[in-house]
Design an enzyme around this catalytic site. Structure first.
Site, PDB file in Angstrom:
ATOM      1  N   ASN A 141     -91.651  15.048  80.837  1.00 45.25           N
ATOM      2  CA  ASN A 141     -92.809  15.518  80.076  1.00 45.25           C
ATOM      3  C   ASN A 141     -94.050  15.046  80.825  1.00 45.25           C
ATOM      4  OD1 ASN A 141     -94.846  16.063  78.289  1.00 45.25           O
ATOM      5  ND2 ASN A 141     -94.158  14.632  76.696  1.00 45.25           N
ATOM      6  N   LYS A 145     -97.080  15.717  80.235  1.00 37.30           N
ATOM      7  CA  LYS A 145     -98.278  15.546  79.387  1.00 37.30           C
ATOM      8  C   LYS A 145     -99.476  16.231  80.066  1.00 37.30           C
ATOM      9  CE  LYS A 145     -96.071  11.544  77.448  1.00 37.30           C
ATOM     10  NZ  LYS A 145     -96.165  10.265  76.773  1.00 37.30           N
ATOM     11  N   HIS A 188     -93.921  16.305  69.395  1.00 36.63           N
ATOM     12  CA  HIS A 188     -94.068  15.063  70.163  1.00 36.63           C
ATOM     13  C   HIS A 188     -95.000  14.109  69.413  1.00 36.63           C
ATOM     14  CE1 HIS A 188     -95.336  12.290  73.297  1.00 36.63           C
ATOM     15  NE2 HIS A 188     -94.185  12.575  73.874  1.00 36.63           N
ATOM     16  N   GLU A 227     -97.425  12.417  70.297  1.00 34.16           N
ATOM     17  CA  GLU A 227     -98.863  12.612  70.560  1.00 34.16           C
ATOM     18  C   GLU A 227     -99.401  13.806  69.782  1.00 34.16           C
ATOM     19  OE1 GLU A 227     -98.326  12.446  74.798  1.00 34.16           O
ATOM     20  OE2 GLU A 227     -97.800  10.344  74.545  1.00 34.16           O
ATOM     21  N   GLU A 248     -88.036   9.122  70.105  1.00 35.18           N
ATOM     22  CA  GLU A 248     -89.085   8.436  70.853  1.00 35.18           C
ATOM     23  C   GLU A 248     -89.834   7.486  69.921  1.00 35.18           C
ATOM     24  OE1 GLU A 248     -90.193  10.933  74.589  1.00 35.18           O
ATOM     25  OE2 GLU A 248     -91.456  11.575  72.948  1.00 35.18           O
ATOM     26  N   GLY A 293     -95.385   5.011  76.602  1.00 33.66           N
ATOM     27  CA  GLY A 293     -96.506   4.690  77.478  1.00 33.66           C
ATOM     28  C   GLY A 293     -96.938   3.227  77.418  1.00 33.66           C
ATOM     29  N   SER A 304     -90.949   4.744  77.770  1.00 37.22           N
ATOM     30  CA  SER A 304     -90.900   3.825  78.903  1.00 37.22           C
ATOM     31  C   SER A 304     -89.560   3.832  79.648  1.00 37.22           C
ATOM     32  CB  SER A 304     -91.290   2.405  78.461  1.00 37.22           C
ATOM     33  OG  SER A 304     -92.611   2.414  77.926  1.00 37.22           O
TER      34      SER A 304
HETATM   35  P1  13P Z   1     -93.445   7.353  78.690  1.00 36.36           P
HETATM   36  O1  13P Z   1     -92.175   7.601  79.469  1.00 36.36           O
HETATM   37  O2  13P Z   1     -94.686   7.393  79.525  1.00 36.36           O
HETATM   38  O3  13P Z   1     -93.339   6.137  77.822  1.00 36.36           O
HETATM   39  O4  13P Z   1     -93.580   8.611  77.690  1.00 36.36           O
HETATM   40  C1  13P Z   1     -92.501   8.975  76.903  1.00 36.36           C
HETATM   41  C2  13P Z   1     -92.780  10.289  76.283  1.00 36.36           C
HETATM   42  O5  13P Z   1     -93.666  10.425  75.467  1.00 36.36           O
HETATM   43  C3  13P Z   1     -91.981  11.435  76.730  1.00 36.36           C
HETATM   44  O6  13P Z   1     -92.177  12.536  75.910  1.00 36.36           O
END
Ligand code: 13P
Length: 253
Positions: free
Chosen positions: A10, A12, A96, A98, A168, A174, A214
């Site tokens: 992903n 983003k 997601h 976010e 997640e 992140g 992560s």
């Molecule tokens: P990270 O791998 O940066 O923690 O993000 C995970 C994520 O949100 C994947 O959709």
């Protein structure tokens, strides 16, 4: 139990078109010949169409990071499932964290998107996960059950075969703070049991549940060894082709 691993990136809101192109050419070389697992890249919208063309005929598939539920209309800024299918996208990430937390998407909206994606033949990856506050107050199981029952409300059994679920934990995204192996396995087991209650045992058994939060080359092998983990949804560590290729080849780390 023969669930095919799925390693999904992903991206983003990262990468321009030219950055996407150089990533893809490097990445394809790094994962050539790996055909015993599914490999997926989810770039931003401006890269989607070009990425579909670049990956045409390869074993790497393209997903969108979001979709609206209507086919067309006065919805400024949204992209419809019809438009994704039209350019050759086959999968889409829905709900997601976010989207839920920054853009205030709720379970009802996410449910509409799930139904619409499925009815257009897209494979939806439903993301769920608890916040730190919810985990610390012992509500993780309840939160996951609620997000699943609301997010998947009204789906038929045959629809449930088409979906992927990504666990997640919000506090691990992140942050560099990965959930422990026990926490991951326990959450994935809860998800599979809940799907079994909602659908049939074989559907739950075949459902692919990805872990996200992560994931890195150094921890992916251990995470992938957990019984109910069938893949990973990777943010930060998917932005470099070498790093994501190492994640795709998880057992070699
Ligand atoms: P990270 O791998 O940066 O923690 O993000 C995970 C994520 O949100 C994947 O959709």
């Amino acid at each position: 139990m023969m669930r095919r691993p799925l390693l999904a990136a992903n991206w983003k809101m990262y990468k321009t078109l030219s950055e996407m192109e150089s990533y893809v050419s490097a990445f394809l070389g790094l994962v050539s010949g790996i055909t015993d697992r599914d490999i997926m890249l989810a770039p931003n919208y401006t890269c989607l169409g070009d990425m579909v063309s670049l990956l045409d005929g390869t074993h790497v598939v393209v997903a969108a990071q979001n979709v609206f539920y209507e086919e067309e209309g006065a919805f400024t800024g949204e992209i419809s499932p019809l438009m994704l299918v039209d350019i050759g996208v086959g999968s889409v990430i829905i709900g997601h964290s976010e989207r839920r937390h920054i853009f205030h998407e709720d379970d009802e909206l996410i449910n509409r998107k799930m139904k619409s994606a499925i009815s257009h033949g897209l494979c939806p990856i439903l993301c769920i996960g608890e916040t730190l506050e919810e985990r610390e107050s012992g509500e993780t199981t309840k939160v996951l059950a609620r997000q699943l029952s609301r997010g998947l409300k009204g789906l038929r059994e045959r629809d449930m075969k088409e979906i992927v679920v990504a666990y997640e934990p919000v506090w691990a995204i992140g942050t560099g703070r990965t959930a422990t192996m026990d926490q991951i396995q326990e959450a994935h087991r809860v998800i599979r049991e809940r799907i079994q209650d909602m659908a049939r045992e074989d559907i739950a058994e075949n459902l692919r549940i990805l872990y996200g939060g992560s994931v890195k080359p150094v921890n992916v092998k251990e995470i992938m060894s957990l019984e109910d983990v069938d893949g990973a949804l990777v943010g930060g560590a998917s932005l470099e082709p070498e790093s994501f290729a190492q994640i795709v080849r998880f057992e070699e780390n």
